[in-house]
Design a protein around this motif. Structure first.
Motif, PDB file in Angstrom:
ATOM      1  N   ARG A 109      37.423 -15.133  -6.340  1.00  0.00           N
ATOM      2  CA  ARG A 109      36.881 -15.987  -7.395  1.00  0.00           C
ATOM      3  C   ARG A 109      35.595 -15.335  -7.921  1.00  0.00           C
ATOM      4  O   ARG A 109      34.648 -15.134  -7.154  1.00  0.00           O
ATOM      5  CB  ARG A 109      36.550 -17.360  -6.792  1.00  0.00           C
ATOM      6  N   PRO A 110      35.578 -14.970  -9.200  1.00  0.00           N
ATOM      7  CA  PRO A 110      34.347 -14.355  -9.711  1.00  0.00           C
ATOM      8  C   PRO A 110      33.272 -15.401  -9.989  1.00  0.00           C
ATOM      9  O   PRO A 110      33.593 -16.532 -10.370  1.00  0.00           O
ATOM     10  CB  PRO A 110      34.796 -13.699 -11.017  1.00  0.00           C
ATOM     11  N   PHE A 111      32.024 -15.038  -9.803  1.00  0.00           N
ATOM     12  CA  PHE A 111      30.916 -15.905 -10.191  1.00  0.00           C
ATOM     13  C   PHE A 111      29.875 -15.024 -10.868  1.00  0.00           C
ATOM     14  O   PHE A 111      29.401 -14.050 -10.287  1.00  0.00           O
ATOM     15  CB  PHE A 111      30.316 -16.602  -8.960  1.00  0.00           C
ATOM     16  N   VAL A 112      29.576 -15.342 -12.135  1.00  0.00           N
ATOM     17  CA  VAL A 112      28.679 -14.468 -12.901  1.00  0.00           C
ATOM     18  C   VAL A 112      27.232 -14.920 -12.704  1.00  0.00           C
ATOM     19  O   VAL A 112      26.866 -16.055 -13.038  1.00  0.00           O
ATOM     20  CB  VAL A 112      29.059 -14.479 -14.407  1.00  0.00           C
ATOM     21  N   TRP A 113      26.423 -14.010 -12.121  1.00  0.00           N
ATOM     22  CA  TRP A 113      25.017 -14.329 -11.852  1.00  0.00           C
ATOM     23  C   TRP A 113      24.260 -13.042 -11.584  1.00  0.00           C
ATOM     24  O   TRP A 113      24.787 -12.145 -10.912  1.00  0.00           O
ATOM     25  CB  TRP A 113      24.912 -15.238 -10.606  1.00  0.00           C
ATOM     26  N   ASP A 114      23.051 -12.916 -12.096  1.00  0.00           N
ATOM     27  CA  ASP A 114      22.243 -11.743 -11.787  1.00  0.00           C
ATOM     28  C   ASP A 114      21.223 -12.115 -10.717  1.00  0.00           C
ATOM     29  O   ASP A 114      20.146 -12.624 -11.017  1.00  0.00           O
ATOM     30  CB  ASP A 114      21.545 -11.223 -13.056  1.00  0.00           C
ATOM     31  N   ALA A 115      21.588 -11.841  -9.474  1.00  0.00           N
ATOM     32  CA  ALA A 115      20.730 -12.230  -8.346  1.00  0.00           C
ATOM     33  C   ALA A 115      19.464 -11.379  -8.271  1.00  0.00           C
ATOM     34  O   ALA A 115      18.549 -11.708  -7.523  1.00  0.00           O
ATOM     35  CB  ALA A 115      21.510 -12.147  -7.042  1.00  0.00           C
ATOM     36  N   SER A 116      19.388 -10.284  -9.059  1.00  0.00           N
ATOM     37  CA  SER A 116      18.145  -9.505  -9.045  1.00  0.00           C
ATOM     38  C   SER A 116      17.075 -10.216  -9.872  1.00  0.00           C
ATOM     39  O   SER A 116      15.884  -9.950  -9.743  1.00  0.00           O
ATOM     40  CB  SER A 116      18.379  -8.090  -9.591  1.00  0.00           C
ATOM     41  N   GLN A 117      17.508 -11.160 -10.729  1.00  0.00           N
ATOM     42  CA  GLN A 117      16.572 -11.879 -11.602  1.00  0.00           C
ATOM     43  C   GLN A 117      16.217 -13.263 -11.061  1.00  0.00           C
ATOM     44  O   GLN A 117      15.128 -13.762 -11.261  1.00  0.00           O
ATOM     45  CB  GLN A 117      17.175 -12.029 -13.005  1.00  0.00           C
ATOM     46  N   GLN A 118      17.202 -13.890 -10.405  1.00  0.00           N
ATOM     47  CA  GLN A 118      17.026 -15.288 -10.016  1.00  0.00           C
ATOM     48  C   GLN A 118      17.865 -15.598  -8.791  1.00  0.00           C
ATOM     49  O   GLN A 118      18.978 -15.062  -8.669  1.00  0.00           O
ATOM     50  CB  GLN A 118      17.545 -16.163 -11.169  1.00  0.00           C
ATOM     51  N   SER A 119      17.364 -16.472  -7.922  1.00  0.00           N
ATOM     52  CA  SER A 119      18.159 -16.859  -6.741  1.00  0.00           C
ATOM     53  C   SER A 119      19.486 -17.459  -7.177  1.00  0.00           C
ATOM     54  O   SER A 119      19.511 -18.274  -8.098  1.00  0.00           O
ATOM     55  CB  SER A 119      17.413 -17.903  -5.922  1.00  0.00           C
ATOM     56  N   PRO A 120      20.567 -17.092  -6.527  1.00  0.00           N
ATOM     57  CA  PRO A 120      21.860 -17.684  -6.895  1.00  0.00           C
ATOM     58  C   PRO A 120      21.875 -19.178  -6.576  1.00  0.00           C
ATOM     59  O   PRO A 120      21.181 -19.613  -5.651  1.00  0.00           O
ATOM     60  CB  PRO A 120      22.863 -16.924  -6.025  1.00  0.00           C
ATOM     61  N   PRO A 121      22.644 -19.968  -7.328  1.00  0.00           N
ATOM     62  CA  PRO A 121      22.686 -21.399  -7.058  1.00  0.00           C
ATOM     63  C   PRO A 121      23.112 -21.655  -5.609  1.00  0.00           C
ATOM     64  O   PRO A 121      24.009 -20.975  -5.102  1.00  0.00           O
ATOM     65  CB  PRO A 121      23.756 -21.922  -8.030  1.00  0.00           C
ATOM     66  N   VAL A 122      22.468 -22.622  -4.981  1.00  0.00           N
ATOM     67  CA  VAL A 122      22.730 -22.889  -3.558  1.00  0.00           C
ATOM     68  C   VAL A 122      24.206 -23.224  -3.334  1.00  0.00           C
ATOM     69  O   VAL A 122      24.793 -22.855  -2.318  1.00  0.00           O
ATOM     70  CB  VAL A 122      21.820 -24.042  -3.059  1.00  0.00           C
ATOM     71  N   LYS A 123      24.834 -23.883  -4.332  1.00  0.00           N
ATOM     72  CA  LYS A 123      26.250 -24.285  -4.152  1.00  0.00           C
ATOM     73  C   LYS A 123      27.168 -23.077  -3.917  1.00  0.00           C
ATOM     74  O   LYS A 123      28.212 -23.211  -3.297  1.00  0.00           O
ATOM     75  CB  LYS A 123      26.742 -25.097  -5.361  1.00  0.00           C
ATOM     76  N   VAL A 124      26.757 -21.907  -4.392  1.00  0.00           N
ATOM     77  CA  VAL A 124      27.611 -20.721  -4.203  1.00  0.00           C
ATOM     78  C   VAL A 124      27.624 -20.301  -2.729  1.00  0.00           C
ATOM     79  O   VAL A 124      28.642 -19.831  -2.206  1.00  0.00           O
ATOM     80  CB  VAL A 124      27.112 -19.548  -5.085  1.00  0.00           C
ATOM     81  N   LEU A 125      26.480 -20.480  -2.065  1.00  0.00           N
ATOM     82  CA  LEU A 125      26.353 -19.988  -0.686  1.00  0.00           C
ATOM     83  C   LEU A 125      26.563 -21.076   0.357  1.00  0.00           C
ATOM     84  O   LEU A 125      26.908 -20.785   1.510  1.00  0.00           O
ATOM     85  CB  LEU A 125      24.971 -19.364  -0.486  1.00  0.00           C
TER      86      LEU A 125
END
Ligand SMILES: NC(=O)c1ccc[n+]([C@@H]2O[C@H](COP(=O)([O-])OP(=O)(O)OC[C@H]3O[C@@H](n4cnc5c(N)ncnc54)[C@H](OP(=O)(O)O)[C@@H]3O)[C@@H](O)[C@H]2O)c1
Length: 329
Positions: A48-64
């Motif tokens: 399942r792809p999830f588009v997010w730039d973790a170098s800029q911002q913390s990924p949403p907690v729901k993803v982890l």
């Protein structure tokens, strides 16, 4: 098993995705986090792809939240000319991404069991003939400092009760990317040769053993901290050159002197010229078994599968008929 993978569109990541699907089958729920919307189509349909730039911002907690395993392979490509801007990107894309991921892990109510975070044998700097185990200290060049900062960020997850594996990758050799993509054509054209004086140690590992070692670290709960992800037989660059030339069946008569590499690549040439004789002590002590420990066999295997891949034929570990396709967000 729920796995969240950052940097899963890269060379190691793509191979790891196929390996995870083969190994865990329908038990796997895999999310691949990518910065690029355009990469979604490249991601294996089982993930399942999830588009997010973790170098800029913390990924949403729901993803982890509630996942079992987080793997972070993200980082700006190192094999390019190191301008000041590129050096910043190389460092920040690793240190800040890891910091942001760990921050989200901290906020998750159900934390992962393990974080496998990429690092590199570049941690050790250039060390001549010294044998380097996980207990060896860091070097003090640019890449060593990047690795130290990268590992420090990952280790903060330990304070949250998460087992942390620092995967210090050596020179990963594979069919569909990585160093072989750059090295092999020169040898195929018969213009390969030793780099510098050829005495520097290269700690190589086959891509299949690389992804196997990652799942070994996920599954063996005794493993925590630094793990050298390298093969059991490091070789000098001149041996590597000789073996590759014989696998390809062409002479390797064109040595490239160190000054020419420095002129061509600037400071980045240190990754070709620096010497790291790295020993995989943790993998050995925990009983990891290699499929491709021998350089000549490994290179012949890679060359064969690279040709298949170039002709658009499926790689040997491409699979997954009948596995469910995950729902998209
Ligand atoms: N391959 C080797 O021989 C080797 C050796 C030692 C260490 N390593 C380390 O292991 C990790 C994986 O290696 P790899 O060869 O698979 O790398 P890769 O092919 O370059 O892939 C790295 C992934 O990181 C993401 N990325 C690229 N630039 C980024 C940036 N500026 N900011 C944030 N994310 C970025 C990309 O994913 P998206 O574009 O989808 O976001 C990319 O797919 C890297 O951190 C690398 O330094 C590799």
């Amino acid at each position: 098993m729920k796995v969240v993978l950052f940097g899963g569109t890269g060379f190691i990541g793509r191979n790891l995705v196929r390996h995870l699907i083969n190994r865990y089958g329908a038990d796997l729920q895999l999310t691949v986090v990518t910065r690029r919307k355009g990469a979604v189509g490249e991601i294996h349909p089982v993930a399942r792809p999830f588009v997010w730039d973790a170098s800029q911002q913390s990924p949403p907690v729901k993803v982890l939240n509630g996942c079992d395993v987080v793997i972070n392979l993200a980082g700006e490509i190192v094999a390019q000319r190191w301008t000041r801007k590129v050096k910043e990107l190389i460092r920040d894309s690793r240190v800040l991404t890891t910091r942001n991921i760990v921050e989200s892990i901290g906020q998750a109510s159900v934390k992962p069991r393990v974080l496998v975070n990429a690092s590199a044998t570049g941690y050790y700097g250039s060390r001549g003939d010294e044998e380097l185990s996980e207990a060896s200290g860091p070097g003090d060049d640019f890449l060593s400092r990047v690795c130290v900062g990268w590992e420090e960020e990952a280790l903060r997850a330990r304070e949250m009760g998460v087992r942390v594996v620092l995967a210090r990758f050596g020179l990963v050799l594979g069919y569909d990317g990585g160093a072989m993509e750059r090295i092999l054509p020169f040898f195929e054209w018969g213009i390969g040769g030793i780099l510098g004086n050829g005495r520097q140690w290269w700690s190589w590992i086959h891509i299949r053993d690389t992804v196997g070692a990652i799942t070994h670290c996920i599954e063996d709960e005794r493993i925590s901290g630094a793990v050298n992800i390298v093969g059991p037989q490091p070789v000098r660059n001149r041996t590597f050159t000789k073996v590759l030339a014989s696998v390809v069946g062409k002479p390797a008569l064109f040595p490239v002197p160190a000054f020419a590499l420095r002129l061509l690549y600037g400071e980045m040439s240190t990754i070709l010229l620096s010497s790291q004789k790295v020993i995989p002590s943790v993998l050995k002590d925990t009983g990891f078994s290699y499929q491709h420990p021998d350089l000549s066999e490994a290179l012949a295997h890679i060359r064969y599968w690279r040709r298949q891949w170039e002709q658009g034929k499926p790689l040997e570990d491409s699979i997954s008929k009948g596995l469910p396709i995950m729902a998209q967000d």
